[in-house]
Enzyme design. Sequence first.
Site, PDB file in Angstrom:
ATOM      1  CE  LYS A  29       0.135   6.320   6.816  1.00  0.00           C
ATOM      2  NZ  LYS A  29      -1.343   6.256   6.816  1.00  0.00           N
ATOM      3  CG  ASP A  48       5.620   4.003   1.652  1.00  0.00           C
ATOM      4  OD1 ASP A  48       4.608   3.867   0.939  1.00  0.00           O
ATOM      5  OD2 ASP A  48       5.628   4.690   2.692  1.00  0.00           O
ATOM      6  CG  PHE A  92      -1.937   1.199   0.997  1.00  0.00           C
ATOM      7  CD1 PHE A  92      -1.591   2.505   1.353  1.00  0.00           C
ATOM      8  CD2 PHE A  92      -3.158   0.980   0.398  1.00  0.00           C
ATOM      9  CE1 PHE A  92      -2.466   3.558   1.119  1.00  0.00           C
ATOM     10  CE2 PHE A  92      -4.041   2.025   0.170  1.00  0.00           C
ATOM     11  CZ  PHE A  92      -3.689   3.311   0.528  1.00  0.00           C
TER      12      PHE A  92
END
Length: 402
Positions: A253, A224, A139
């Site tokens: 985030k 990532d 993801f």
Amino acid sequence: MKNSTIERELLYGADNYEPLPVVLVRGEGVYVWDEEGKRYLDMMSAYSAVSHEHCHPRLVKALQEQAAKLAVVSRAFFTDKLGAFLKRACELTGFEKALPMNSGAEAVETALKAARKWAYTVKGVESDKAEIIACHGNFHGRTIAIVGLSTIPQYKAGFGPFPAGLKVVPYGDAEALEKAITPNTAAFLIEPIKGEGGIIVPPAGYLKACAEICKKHNVLMICDEIQTGLGRTGKLLAFQHEGIKPDAVVLGKALGGGLLPVSLFLTRKEIMDVFTPGDHGSTFGGNPLAAVVGDMALQVLVEDKLIERAATMGEYFQKQLRSIRSPLIKEVRGRGLLIGLEVVDGYHAHDICLKLLEHGILTKETHRTVIRFAPPLIITEEQIDTVIKALTQVFTEVKAEV
Ligand code: IF1
């Protein structure tokens, strides 16, 4: 659940989420409150975007002061805040250069564009032939190029066609990566721990083997760390558990301090220099408001020793979860405070999350059978004990209902 607030959001909003039946109005520390004043322990931290705590006073103050001074001017001009933020981020992570964006997906797209242009201008790949490799169950965001790398049918259904040159290999299998590499491979994009894929920690040595294979074939390794980074797994960056240094890393985030979207693509100068003025950008990327919040988020992470806390509290949390005696538990896994509890087949993690809600614990499943425990990094042993008590009760209730 009849609720006018929920009905209004459903009436005017898109049906692209299925939120739990709770309306949140306030957050502080590890807690959030609903509109009836009920308090919940947050085990989601907005998918690890709230690692510091909800509405951290120093972060809110930094946001308020800068918002009243200078917030958005575009990158058509310099500002006094961006350089300081990029300097701190580079020095903390050990990369030479950083390009600021807003969402995680935007920073991942930035990484993919840098990798492709590096492949053409530095590696010598034939124009428009560059290939990117990612892992099954990845993801990396929701844009069409990134979703082109996804192996989750729902994330792709109805959104094609997808860009060319996108490949996937099994996660955890370094040999499969080497087999998938061709002379046109630009980069290998990987989550050091699969988040959405069910909180999967790869086999020891896997990341190291991938780093060696990428180096051998002159392929960029891009980690990532949007979800695993910034202390979440007990190290500043999750790849550090394996003692590797990828060619580039993507952050997001928690970089926004749980207040606003801030993301970064970090790499060495040779790679970042593929971008020339006008190649790439964003209206809000690197705005002084985001820079101040991002800079303070990094400062607080270090000064409040949140990385160390994630390591010690994560160890305690996993130990306590493993002490629960229940036939429903298949596995407890994760690193630091990125923890997944998998329930045995036949039980839905979503049902358990609904019951946890009744017990004042807020979390959501990732995949049908995995319950995520990823609280703000300031969580205490006492608060963890509260979660364990509630979870033990819920498992007893669910078992009794079968
Ligand atoms: C949703 C998942 C988590 C991410 C990693 C990039 C991004 C994300 C490793 C993109 C974002 C979010 C997106 C959110 C739910 C959540 C999520 F379930 F979708 F996969 F956390 F696990 N790389 N993850 O986890 O960052 O553009 O969102 O800022 O889309 O439903 P973003």
